[in-house]
Design an enzyme around this catalytic site. Structure first.
Site, mmCIF file in Angstrom:
data_model
loop_
_atom_site.group_PDB
_atom_site.id
_atom_site.type_symbol
_atom_site.label_atom_id
_atom_site.label_comp_id
_atom_site.label_asym_id
_atom_site.label_seq_id
_atom_site.Cartn_x
_atom_site.Cartn_y
_atom_site.Cartn_z
ATOM 1 N N SER A 152 50.149 -21.445 138.682
ATOM 2 C CA SER A 152 49.552 -20.144 138.957
ATOM 3 C C SER A 152 48.736 -20.245 140.238
ATOM 4 O O SER A 152 48.600 -21.323 140.806
ATOM 5 C CB SER A 152 48.622 -19.744 137.803
ATOM 6 O OG SER A 152 47.494 -20.595 137.780
ATOM 7 N N SER A 184 41.802 -23.138 137.409
ATOM 8 C CA SER A 184 41.676 -24.252 136.480
ATOM 9 C C SER A 184 41.081 -25.467 137.173
ATOM 10 O O SER A 184 41.280 -25.658 138.362
ATOM 11 C CB SER A 184 43.052 -24.634 135.937
ATOM 12 O OG SER A 184 43.697 -23.516 135.440
ATOM 13 N N ALA A 228 42.967 -15.792 137.302
ATOM 14 C CA ALA A 228 44.253 -15.631 136.636
ATOM 15 C C ALA A 228 44.476 -16.738 135.611
ATOM 16 O O ALA A 228 45.068 -16.525 134.569
ATOM 17 C CB ALA A 228 45.382 -15.622 137.660
ATOM 18 N N CYS A 229 44.020 -17.956 135.931
ATOM 19 C CA CYS A 229 44.258 -19.066 135.017
ATOM 20 C C CYS A 229 43.113 -20.054 135.090
ATOM 21 O O CYS A 229 42.880 -20.599 136.143
ATOM 22 C CB CYS A 229 45.557 -19.782 135.369
ATOM 23 S SG CYS A 229 45.938 -21.139 134.254
ATOM 24 N N PRO A 230 42.351 -20.308 134.068
ATOM 25 C CA PRO A 230 42.427 -19.607 132.784
ATOM 26 C C PRO A 230 41.922 -18.173 132.940
ATOM 27 O O PRO A 230 41.095 -17.923 133.812
ATOM 28 C CB PRO A 230 41.490 -20.418 131.892
ATOM 29 C CG PRO A 230 40.501 -21.043 132.828
ATOM 30 C CD PRO A 230 41.228 -21.245 134.126
#
Ligand code: FAD
Lengths: 78, 394, 130
Positions: B337, B294, A13-15
């Site tokens: 997130s 991330s 989802a992220c990145p």
């Protein structure tokens, strides 16, 4: 005929999946095909925008049971 | 006690936390790390764009460790998962019941023609505090022209850090009344990898008259003689100074079996349990693993707690949670997130900047005394879970 | 070669610090501060705060999504409150009747304000006492 590479960006989802596509695109050459699998819903508009702004070719964009599958042909590299 | 001997590799955020946690259980913990100092990486931004001294953001690894942890200052060169053994560069052989790899990401300058030369010339704010000083040496002397911050790849630490650099640089030039434009070259179709947050960031960028940006710009190479960045479509952009975010690869450890690592050298883990694929006595946390999230200090921090609990037989899992701040001089947003939720909507605010300052102040003590800080961080992480903040955002 | 850790480094550092000429004044100042803090009860308060139980309870109270969102916009709320507060506490000379009301309704700002009022009323109507 170029090479074909699959990029699995499911559960990312992220990145987002574009991050994985960017890495694969760097190594690709014109004529290669990249298949990307993703689950992030944002990927559908993102890949369309990416194709439009980079000038590559979208061969297929499908969603099947939560998994989005995009197939692109690399055409815009110099 | 079974599982008494623990080997931890890497004295960064993840390695320090997990060492201090596990030694507190009465285990025999050995930490192998190749840098006697630990520095707070986000501060590279303050060094690069505010001219702050690196010294205030550095601590010796020793001072951040429980004295009961055995510290070996050496590079781990080999790790044999099947035999539960490891070898350091200077030839020390180690055995373990559990191993936790927390060796971070390795910066790579060879994946893009011209990047290495550019790094030697301008430095960057990802590699080290020293490289960030180099950026400051350029930035502080620029009188006019264009500073480009280029992002060739998106699998990087703290994905909003390139933007932080842009804002802090632009604010510096504005305050100093210098005629310098800061331009961000970004590979994704929006100015951030997530479209909604990108809008928030974009409108903040537009409020600066000295910030420019280009999206879907895929950097192919750099020509340092002509001072141009060349895109994969052949387009060229001129710069006066150029900071490139380096490529990130897995750590330099020869791991056996080789399949334990992916093509980029990141260590393959179960993304929730964080054990190295098909081993239950080996884990990888933080930047060095391949979890699809991330690369952030928060992931290293939460990962350390998950592994600590799992080794103690508790059923903890890592949700993929991120919490990357994007700061300007006086405001911030957090990119929050997890695996199942894209970043929640955010607005720039002074409160978030203040909270970020508090996090920075708590950083070193929270590594040294993780058990004390756990309840405090837990309350914050729980209140700001992506599914709790939801549509409304923050 | 393997370097094992030792405490000598930090001891050395402390000794070096103690030898600095500024130290005498700094220590005297600190001692005075400590006495003052102790007498005023500030030291006791800090002791209580440093105990994680209190910090944790405080965090639990403050760290809710609603509170975080509100705190995030506090500066904006203060602005609105300040401006409307000024109107509320100032004596108003003008009078508005039905005619004035109708005329005011043509003002786009009043129209937006009215919409906001209606939204507020609608929300208030859904609030149930707990
Ligand atoms: C500019 C910038 C801004 C950032 N901002 C934020 C932020 O605001 N919030 C946030 O959460 N994160 C942020 N990050 C990311 C964060 O700093 C990292 O994600 C975090 O430090 C990762 O911790 P780690 O323990 O995995 O790795 P590291 O902290 O990198 O530690 C790895 C350690 O392993 C050692 N090592 C490596 N290889 C070996 C070996 N073979 N043998 C022995 N030792 C080895 C290294 O010397 C190092 O000490 C930022 C990063 C940068 C660069």
């Amino acid at each position: 005929m170029g090479d074909k590479k699959t990029v699995d960006a499911r559960g990312m989802a992220c990145p987002g999946p574009i991050a994985k596509l960017t890495r694969a695109y760097r190594e690709a050459k014109n004529g290669d095909v990249i298949e990307i699998l993703a689950t992030d819903q944002g990927f559908i508009p993102d890949i369309k925008a990416w194709i439009e702004s980079t000038g590559n070719k979208l061969i297929e964009l499908k969603q099947d049971g939560g998994v989005i599958r995009a197939v692109i042909e690399v055409t815009a590299k110099k | 006690m079974n599982g008494e001997k623990v080997l931890v590799v890497g004295g960064g955020a993840g390695g320090l936390l997990v060492s201090n946690l596990l030694v507190g259980d009465g285990r025999e913990v050995t930490l192998v790390t190749n840098n006697p100092e630990h520095y707070f990486q986000p501060a590279n931004l303050f060094i690069a764009f505010k001219g702050e001294s690196p010294e205030s953001y550095k601590r010796s690894v020793e001072s951040l460790l429980d004295p009961k942890v055995r510290l070996i200052l050496d590079k781990l060169s080999k790790l044999d998962l099947g035999n539960r053994t490891a070898l350091t560069e200077r030839g020390k052989r180690l055995e373990y019941d559990y191993v936790i790899v927390a060796a971070g990401a390795r910066m790579d300058y060879n994946s893009l023609p011209g990047m290495k030369e550019n790094f030697e010339m301008f430095g960057d704010y990802y590699s080290s505090p020293e490289a960030a000083v180099k950026v400051w040496n350029t930035v502080s002397r620029m009188k006019n022209g264009k500073l480009i911050i280029g992002v060739p790849d998106l699998i990087i630490k703290c994905p909003p850090a390139p933007h932080k650099g842009v804002f802090l640089a632009a604010e510096f030039f504005k305050k100093e009344k210098r005629d310098v434009t800061v331009e961000l070259l970004y590979p994704s179709p929006h100015i951030y990898t997530e479209a909604e947050l990108a809008k928030t960031i974009e409108s903040k960028m537009k409020s600066f008259s000295n910030i420019e940006y280009r999206t879907s710009f895929l950097i192919d190479s750099v020509d340092k003689d002509r001072k141009v960045v060349i895109g994969m479509n052949g387009e060229e952009i001129k710069y006066d100074a150029l900071v490139l975010i380096p490529f990130h690869k897995g750590p330099e450890i020869d791991v056996n079996p080789a399949e334990a690592r992916d093509d980029d050298g990141f260590i393959k883990v179960d993304k929730r349990k964080l054990n190295i694929t098909s081993y239950d006595d080996a884990f990888a946390i933080g930047d060095c693993n391949n979890a699809p999230t991330s690369k952030t200090g928060v992931a290293a921090h939460l990962g350390a707690f998950v592994v600590w609990k799992r080794i103690n037989g508790r059923n903890a899992e890592y949700s993929g949670r991120t919490n990357c701040p994007l700061i300007t001089d006086d405001e911030a947003i957090f990119v929050i997130s997890d695996y199942d939720h894209k970043p929640v909507g955010q607005r720039f605010s002074r409160l978030k900047r203040l909270m970020e300052d508090l996090f920075v102040a708590m950083y070193f003590p929270s590594l040294r005394y993780p058990r004390k800080f756990e309840p405090i961080f837990d309350v914050y992480f729980n209140a700001t879970e992506p599914n709790i903040l939801g549509e409304k955002g923050w | 070669m393997v370097e094992e850790k030792s405490d000598s480094k930090s001891t050395e550092k402390i000794l070096a610090l103690l030898e600095r000429p500024e130290m005498e004044e700094a220590v005297a100042n600190l001692a005075e501060l400590l006495i003052a803090m102790n007498e005023s009860g500030l030291l006791d308060l800090l002791k209580v705060l440093a105990d994680r139980g209190v910090l944790e309870s405080l965090m639990k109270y403050l760290m809710t999504p609603d509170f975080l969102r509100m705190a995030d916009k506090l500066d904006k709320y203060v602005h609105v409150l300040e401006e409307s507060g000024e109107i509320l506490i100032t004596e108003e000379k003008a009078r508005t009747g039905i005619g004035g009301l109708l005329k005011a309704m043509r003002d786009p700002d009043v129209q937006v304000g009215l919409t906001k009022l209606i939204k507020l009323l609608k929300f208030l109507g859904t609030v149930k006492e707990q």
